[in-house]
Write a protein that holds these residues in place. Structure first.
Motif, short mmCIF file in Angstrom:
data_model
loop_
_atom_site.label_atom_id
_atom_site.label_comp_id
_atom_site.label_asym_id
_atom_site.label_seq_id
_atom_site.Cartn_x
_atom_site.Cartn_y
_atom_site.Cartn_z
N LYS B 301 0.84 -1.20 0.00
CA LYS B 301 0.00 0.00 0.00
C LYS B 301 0.87 1.25 0.00
CE LYS B 301 -4.26 1.72 1.62
NZ LYS B 301 -5.61 1.13 1.61
N GLU B 302 0.63 2.09 -0.98
CA GLU B 302 1.37 3.34 -1.06
C GLU B 302 0.42 4.51 -0.88
OE1 GLU B 302 1.72 1.01 -3.82
OE2 GLU B 302 3.24 0.04 -2.56
N ASP B 303 0.87 5.50 -0.15
CA ASP B 303 0.07 6.70 0.09
C ASP B 303 0.84 7.84 -0.60
OD1 ASP B 303 -1.85 8.33 1.09
OD2 ASP B 303 -1.34 8.07 3.21
N TYR B 305 1.48 11.49 -2.38
CA TYR B 305 1.15 12.91 -2.45
C TYR B 305 1.89 13.52 -3.63
CZ TYR B 305 -1.09 11.96 1.92
OH TYR B 305 -1.93 11.42 2.87
N LYS B 323 -1.37 8.81 7.58
CA LYS B 323 -1.02 8.13 6.33
C LYS B 323 -1.36 6.67 6.50
CE LYS B 323 3.54 6.76 7.75
NZ LYS B 323 3.43 5.34 7.42
N LYS B 324 -1.42 5.96 5.42
CA LYS B 324 -1.66 4.53 5.51
C LYS B 324 -0.74 3.86 4.52
CE LYS B 324 -6.04 3.39 6.41
NZ LYS B 324 -7.40 3.16 5.91
N LEU B 327 4.64 6.17 2.55
CA LEU B 327 4.47 7.58 2.19
C LEU B 327 5.43 7.93 1.05
CD1 LEU B 327 2.76 9.94 3.27
CD2 LEU B 327 4.70 10.55 4.73
#
Lengths: 333, 333
Positions: B301-303, B305, B323-324, B327
Motif C-alpha cells: 500500500k502506497e500513500d 502525495y 497516512k496509511k 508515504l
C-alpha cells in the motif's frame, strides 16, 4: 542441631540484617531416598538479591519463612535407601545457608575433592565459572583478536570471563572498583587494560583504552557502564547481559540504557543469559577449566569467610565490593 | 531547471519548515560516466529524521547546504559514456528531494516498471520491503507458530512485517494508532489482533491478546511500547530493533527500556538491523515478494502525495501518523 538462616521478610533497597534470623533446629528424620548433607561452604552471589524479591525472575522467589537459598558444597553424612549416593560423597547443590540439609539428590552433583579443593567447586568449577565460560563463549561468541570489555572484572564471574577471553586471543579491558583490583587484573590475571571506576573517568579511559571500540561487552553491573559500553560498540558487537549489580538494591525504577539504539547503528546484539540453560555441558566445561587451572592458564580466587553467624557481614561485601574473587562462607564448625 | 530541496539547518526537536529551502537551479553538464535521472517519486521515511542530526549514525549525516537525502525512483534522460545505463532505463537510488539528479550509477539499481508500478519499488519492493523481509526473517528468525508483535503495524515496514509473519504461520498482533488503522490490519492485512495505542490501554490489551507472551517483537517505535513488549517476552524471544519513531524528535535524552533485564530472565535477544547489510540478497527477496504480491498473499500500500512544494506537509505525516502504508511524494510535473 542445625543452624539455619531463615529468610523472614522481603527487603526494600539494600537488605538490613533483620531480613534474616538465625535459628537452631533439630534435624528431621530422613525419608526413603533422601540423604543428609553437612554443608561445608556456602556460595555468596549477587543473584541472591534478586531471589529475595517477590516477582518471579528466572527462578521462583525465595519464600518468606524458608531457609535462605544458596549454592553449597558439603559431604553426605547419612543416606536412606538412595543407591546413587553414599556417606562420604562430596556433593554440591542448592543446600541453603545452613549447616545441614536434606535432599533426594535431584539437581545435586557429586564432585571429587581430590581434584580441586571444595571451595573451587563453588567458584571457577561451579556456577560462577560456568556462567563465565558459557557467557563469554556461547553468548559473547568471542573470536581471536576481538576487543572484550568486562565490568565487575575483579569479581568471581568477571575475572574468569577476562581470563578465558585472554586464552582465546582477545584483547581484554576490565572495569573494577579500586586501584588494588585494577592492579590485580593487570599483574595477576593478565588483562591488557584496567579501568578503576571509583577514581577514573570511565568514558574518557574507555576512549583511550579501546580506541577502536569493542566487539564484546560482558555486563555484570548495568547502569551507566552499560551505556558507556553501548557508546563504543563496533559493528556486529555482542553484549552479554549477565547481571546488573549496580541496580539490584535500587528503590526507584531501574535505569534502562538510553542509547540502546546503538544496537541498530552497529547491528549489534544484546542477549541475556542464565547459566542453568547450559547444564548438560557443565561437565565438559569444568573439565576444560580444571585443565587450564592445572596448566596455570586460569587462576581461581576464592575469598573465604567463616561462620554462619557472619553471613550478613559477608553478604554485604557482594555490594560494597570489599572482596577479591569468589565470596564464600565456611559454615562447618 | 531543477527544483531542489536544500537542507539549510539542523533541526532541534520536530523539524520546522525553515529546515529546508526550495531552490530552482540549472542542471550542470554531465561528466564522463555520469547520467541524468528525472526523479518521478521520492520515498519518505522516518529514518530521514535521524540523518538530519549532526552525529554519525549508520550513514553520514546530511550536510547542511546539500540536497535533502531521500530514496527515489525515476527514469534516465541523458547518459554520457556509461555502457551500463541507457536513456529510458527506470532506476532507483538515493536521488534526493529534487526533480533531477546526476550520478555515476554507484549504488543505483535498474528496475522493471512493467513488473510493478514505480512507487512499489520504493515501498514493498524497495528498502521498506527489504527492511521488513530481512528484519523479520533474518533477525526475528520467525518460526511457524510463533507469536509476533509488531509496532507501527500499519506503517510501511510494519504492515509488510506482519503479513510476512502471517505467511510463515505465525500469530500476529499489531499495534497502530487509531481505529481505522486497526480495522485495516484486521480486515485487509489479515492480522490476528490489533491494538489501538491511541484509545486503548496497551498493557492491558497485550495481556489479553498475547496471553502466553510473545516470541518476537518487531520494534519500529521504541519508548514505552518497547518496555511493554519486554514485559511479556517468552523464553528465547527475539526483539528486532528497526526504529524508534516515538523518540526521533525528542529534545530530551532518549528513553531506554528500564526493564531490559527481561532479556536475562527470558534468555532473550535484542538485535539492531540496518537493511543495507542485506544488499546482496535484495534481488532474491524482491522476487519472492513480487511473487507473493502477484498471488494476492501480500498487499503493498502506497500513500502518494504530489508536488515537491508539498514536501513538508507530506513529511510531517510520518510523525503524525496521518497516512496509511508507504508515504511517497511524486515530484515529476
Amino acid at each position: 542441631m542445625n543452624k539455619q538462616l531463615i529468610f523472614v521478610k522481603r527487603p526494600i533497597g539494600f537488605p538490613e540484617p533483620d531480613i534474616w534470623r538465625l535459628e537452631k533446629n533439630d534435624i528431621p528424620d530422613l525419608k526413603d531416598g533422601e540423604f543428609l548433607v553437612q554443608n561445608h561452604y556456602v556460595s555468596l552471589d549477587p543473584a541472591m538479591r534478586g531471589w529475595m524479591n517477590a516477582n518471579r525472575s528466572y527462578i521462583e522467589p525465595i519464600k518468606v519463612g524458608d531457609v535462605m537459598r544458596a549454592g553449597t558444597i558439603g559431604k553426605i553424612v547419612k543416606v536412606k535407601n538412595n543407591p546413587k549416593f553414599k556417606v562420604g560423597d562430596c556433593v554440591t547443590g542448592f543446600g541453603g545457608v545452613q549447616q545441614y540439609c536434606i535432599t533426594n539428590g535431584s539437581n545435586w552433583h557429586k564432585v571429587d575433592p581430590s581434584i580441586a579443593p571444595m571451595p573451587m567447586y563453588l567458584s571457577t568449577l561451579g556456577m560462577t565459572g560456568m556462567t563465565a565460560y558459557f557467557g563469554i563463549l556461547e553468548v559473547g561468541k568471542i573470536k581471536f583478536g576481538d576487543v572484550v570489555l568486562v565490568s565487575g572484572a575483579a569479581g568471581a564471574v568477571g575475572s574468569v570471563v577476562g581470563q578465558i577471553a585472554k586464552l582465546k586471543g582477545c584483547t581484554v579491558v576490565g572495569i573494577a572498583g579500586g586501584k588494588d583490583k585494577c592492579k590485580y587484573l593487570l599483574d595477576e590475571l593478565g588483562f591488557d587494560e584496567a579501568i578503576d571506576y571509583k577514581s577514573e573517568n570511565v568514558i574518557k579511559e574507555l576512549k583511550v583504552k579501546c580506541p577502536n571500540g569493542i566487539d564484546v561487552y560482558f555486563d555484570n553491573v548495568g547502569g551507566e557502564i552499560l551505556e558507556y559500553a553501548l557508546a563504543i560498540l563496533r559493528l556486529h558487537a555482542r553484549i552479554v547481559i549477565c547481571g546488573a549489580i549496580s541496580q539490584y538494591n535500587n528503590t526507584s525504577k531501574m535505569k534502562g540504557p538510553a542509547n540502546y539504539m546503538s544496537l541498530l547503528v552497529n547491528r549489534a546484539t544484546m542477549q541475556g543469559m542464565v547459566v542453568f540453560d547450559y547444564a548438560k555441558d557443565y561437565q565438559k566445561a569444568a573439565l576444560e577449566m580444571s585443565q587450564w587451572i592445572k596448566e596455570g592458564k586460569l587462576k581461581s580466587k576464592e575469598d573465604i569467610y567463616e561462620g554462619i553467624e557472619n553471613f550478613y557481614d559477608t553478604f554485604k561485601r557482594l555490594f560494597t565490593g570489599e572482596k577479591k574473587g569468589k565470596l564464600i562462607l565456611k559454615v562447618i564448625e
